[in-house]
Write an enzyme that holds these catalytic residues in place. Structure first.
Site, PDB file in Angstrom:
ATOM      1  N   ASP A  41       0.846  -1.188   0.000  1.00 59.74           N
ATOM      2  CA  ASP A  41       0.000   0.000   0.000  1.00 59.74           C
ATOM      3  C   ASP A  41       0.884   1.242   0.000  1.00 59.74           C
ATOM      4  O   ASP A  41       2.036   1.206   0.449  1.00 59.74           O
ATOM      5  CB  ASP A  41      -0.866   0.054   1.263  1.00 59.74           C
ATOM      6  CG  ASP A  41      -1.942  -1.017   1.292  1.00 59.74           C
ATOM      7  OD1 ASP A  41      -2.106  -1.733   0.287  1.00 59.74           O
ATOM      8  OD2 ASP A  41      -2.611  -1.140   2.327  1.00 59.74           O
ATOM      9  N   ASP A  43       1.114   4.311   2.056  1.00 66.49           N
ATOM     10  CA  ASP A  43       0.610   4.672   3.384  1.00 66.49           C
ATOM     11  C   ASP A  43       0.841   6.143   3.664  1.00 66.49           C
ATOM     12  O   ASP A  43       1.985   6.629   3.595  1.00 66.49           O
ATOM     13  CB  ASP A  43       1.314   3.840   4.452  1.00 66.49           C
ATOM     14  CG  ASP A  43       1.049   2.351   4.301  1.00 66.49           C
ATOM     15  OD1 ASP A  43      -0.128   1.973   4.294  1.00 66.49           O
ATOM     16  OD2 ASP A  43       2.024   1.575   4.189  1.00 66.49           O
ATOM     17  N   GLU A  80      -3.584   3.512   1.635  1.00 63.77           N
ATOM     18  CA  GLU A  80      -4.114   3.480   2.997  1.00 63.77           C
ATOM     19  C   GLU A  80      -3.873   4.861   3.597  1.00 63.77           C
ATOM     20  O   GLU A  80      -2.719   5.290   3.734  1.00 63.77           O
ATOM     21  CB  GLU A  80      -3.444   2.416   3.853  1.00 63.77           C
ATOM     22  CG  GLU A  80      -4.017   2.371   5.269  1.00 63.77           C
ATOM     23  CD  GLU A  80      -3.450   1.255   6.119  1.00 63.77           C
ATOM     24  OE1 GLU A  80      -3.393   1.438   7.353  1.00 63.77           O
ATOM     25  OE2 GLU A  80      -3.069   0.208   5.557  1.00 63.77           O
ATOM     26  N   ASP A 123      -4.073   0.565  16.866  1.00 66.82           N
ATOM     27  CA  ASP A 123      -3.138   0.408  15.752  1.00 66.82           C
ATOM     28  C   ASP A 123      -2.382   1.693  15.429  1.00 66.82           C
ATOM     29  O   ASP A 123      -1.356   1.655  14.748  1.00 66.82           O
ATOM     30  CB  ASP A 123      -3.876  -0.054  14.493  1.00 66.82           C
ATOM     31  CG  ASP A 123      -4.349  -1.497  14.576  1.00 66.82           C
ATOM     32  OD1 ASP A 123      -3.873  -2.218  15.470  1.00 66.82           O
ATOM     33  OD2 ASP A 123      -5.195  -1.887  13.763  1.00 66.82           O
ATOM     34  N   THR A 167      -5.497 -12.893  13.175  1.00 57.09           N
ATOM     35  CA  THR A 167      -5.677 -14.325  12.940  1.00 57.09           C
ATOM     36  C   THR A 167      -7.078 -14.647  12.441  1.00 57.09           C
ATOM     37  O   THR A 167      -7.277 -15.637  11.741  1.00 57.09           O
ATOM     38  CB  THR A 167      -5.376 -15.124  14.217  1.00 57.09           C
ATOM     39  OG1 THR A 167      -6.194 -14.635  15.295  1.00 57.09           O
ATOM     40  CG2 THR A 167      -3.913 -14.971  14.612  1.00 57.09           C
ATOM     41  N   ASP A 169      -8.483 -13.115  10.161  1.00 54.93           N
ATOM     42  CA  ASP A 169      -8.459 -12.884   8.711  1.00 54.93           C
ATOM     43  C   ASP A 169      -7.516 -13.836   7.977  1.00 54.93           C
ATOM     44  O   ASP A 169      -7.257 -13.643   6.780  1.00 54.93           O
ATOM     45  CB  ASP A 169      -8.023 -11.438   8.421  1.00 54.93           C
ATOM     46  CG  ASP A 169      -9.032 -10.413   8.896  1.00 54.93           C
ATOM     47  OD1 ASP A 169     -10.225 -10.753   8.974  1.00 54.93           O
ATOM     48  OD2 ASP A 169      -8.619  -9.269   9.195  1.00 54.93           O
ATOM     49  N   TYR A 222       4.822 -11.123  -1.730  1.00 55.47           N
ATOM     50  CA  TYR A 222       4.884  -9.694  -1.384  1.00 55.47           C
ATOM     51  C   TYR A 222       5.900  -8.952  -2.252  1.00 55.47           C
ATOM     52  O   TYR A 222       5.657  -7.828  -2.693  1.00 55.47           O
ATOM     53  CB  TYR A 222       5.232  -9.559   0.100  1.00 55.47           C
ATOM     54  CG  TYR A 222       5.406  -8.142   0.575  1.00 55.47           C
ATOM     55  CD1 TYR A 222       4.308  -7.310   0.788  1.00 55.47           C
ATOM     56  CD2 TYR A 222       6.681  -7.632   0.822  1.00 55.47           C
ATOM     57  CE1 TYR A 222       4.474  -6.015   1.231  1.00 55.47           C
ATOM     58  CE2 TYR A 222       6.854  -6.332   1.267  1.00 55.47           C
ATOM     59  CZ  TYR A 222       5.746  -5.526   1.471  1.00 55.47           C
ATOM     60  OH  TYR A 222       5.915  -4.229   1.908  1.00 55.47           O
TER      61      TYR A 222
END
Length: 256
Positions: A41, A43, A80, A123, A167, A169, A222
């Site tokens: 993303d 960010d 994001e 977060d 977890t 997800d 990734y």
């Protein structure tokens, strides 16, 4: 969409939708931790002087959906974007309040007309820490001029608090969950915040041999080195690998 395009596309968008309130706009995440990858993303943190209104938040959603794209799409990188009110994060208190959040995993909700509302967000502790460490303003002063440092105890507390949600997800966001668990483990063990691929590099030699192929595949996807495919022995190894990472996180948290 590399970082320079953020200035050209997103800065005018933000100043247009949040007139006279933007104090600073800051890059963080992969763009400042080794560079953007295929699935990274873009960010951004935006610090504003007063809370956003619901019409402003809806306008942000509509505008961001035009410039942000699904992960892995080469023409439009996923964005994001988080907005915080300066008075909500300075002086620091836990949990901090997120005034607005945009992320591609919420696109279906946005398309149904859901508009993000301010809410407490643990977060933000690691996110604000990354912003301060990156010191990468696109607009405004250095982030330390607007943000308070996050106490290390609150940083640890916040990243551990996010594990159960992660977890949950695992089946739908396998790659990201595994890499984020490795990142949490790395931060708890070393105190450093690394990129997802660098966290996997740290974790891989510390994993039992049977779990390494799963995390190695997540890292390779990734980085854009492999196609994302969870089947066969990889699929059967996902949950045991995640469970090992969670236990390692719990051990590090208890050792503090």
């Amino acid at each position: 969409m590399p970082a320079p395009d953020a200035r050209h596309l997103l800065l005018p968008l933000l100043h247009r939708t949040l007139p006279d309130t933007v104090l600073g706009i800051y890059l963080h995440g992969s763009a400042t931790l080794g560079g953007l990858r295929l699935h990274s993303d873009l960010d951004l943190l935006v610090v504003v002087s007063r809370p956003t209104t619901r019409p402003q938040r809806r306008a942000l959603v509509e505008e961001l959906m035009k410039v942000s794209g699904p992960p892995g799409q080469r023409s439009r990188r996923p964005v994001e974007l988080i907005v915080v009110v300066q008075d909500d994060v300075r002086p620091w208190r836990y949990p901090p309040t997120c005034d607005f959040l945009y992320g591609e995993w919420l696109r279906e909700e946005y398309e149904r007309g859901v508009t993000p509302a301010p809410e407490p967000s643990p977060d933000l502790a690691p996110l604000l820490t990354m912003v301060l460490l990156a010191d990468a303003p696109l607009y405004g002063p250095p982030p330390a001029d607007l943000l308070a440092p996050v106490p290390h105890a609150d940083l640890r507390r916040a990243i551990v608090a996010g594990v159960p949600g992660l977890t949950g997800d695992l089946d739908t966001d396998t790659r990201n969950v595994l890499l984020t668990l490795a990142r949490i483990w790395t931060t708890l063990a070393t105190g450093a915040i690394r990129s997802k691929d660098a966290a996997a590099d740290w974790a891989l030699p510390r994993l039992p041999a049977e779990h390494r192929p799963v995390l190695a595949h997540a890292r390779a996807v990734y980085l854009g080195d492999e196609a994302e495919r969870w089947d066969g022995t990889l699929l059967s190894g996902v949950r045991p690998c995640a469970e090992f990472l969670v236990r390692a996180i719990e051990d590090e948290a208890q050792a503090a």
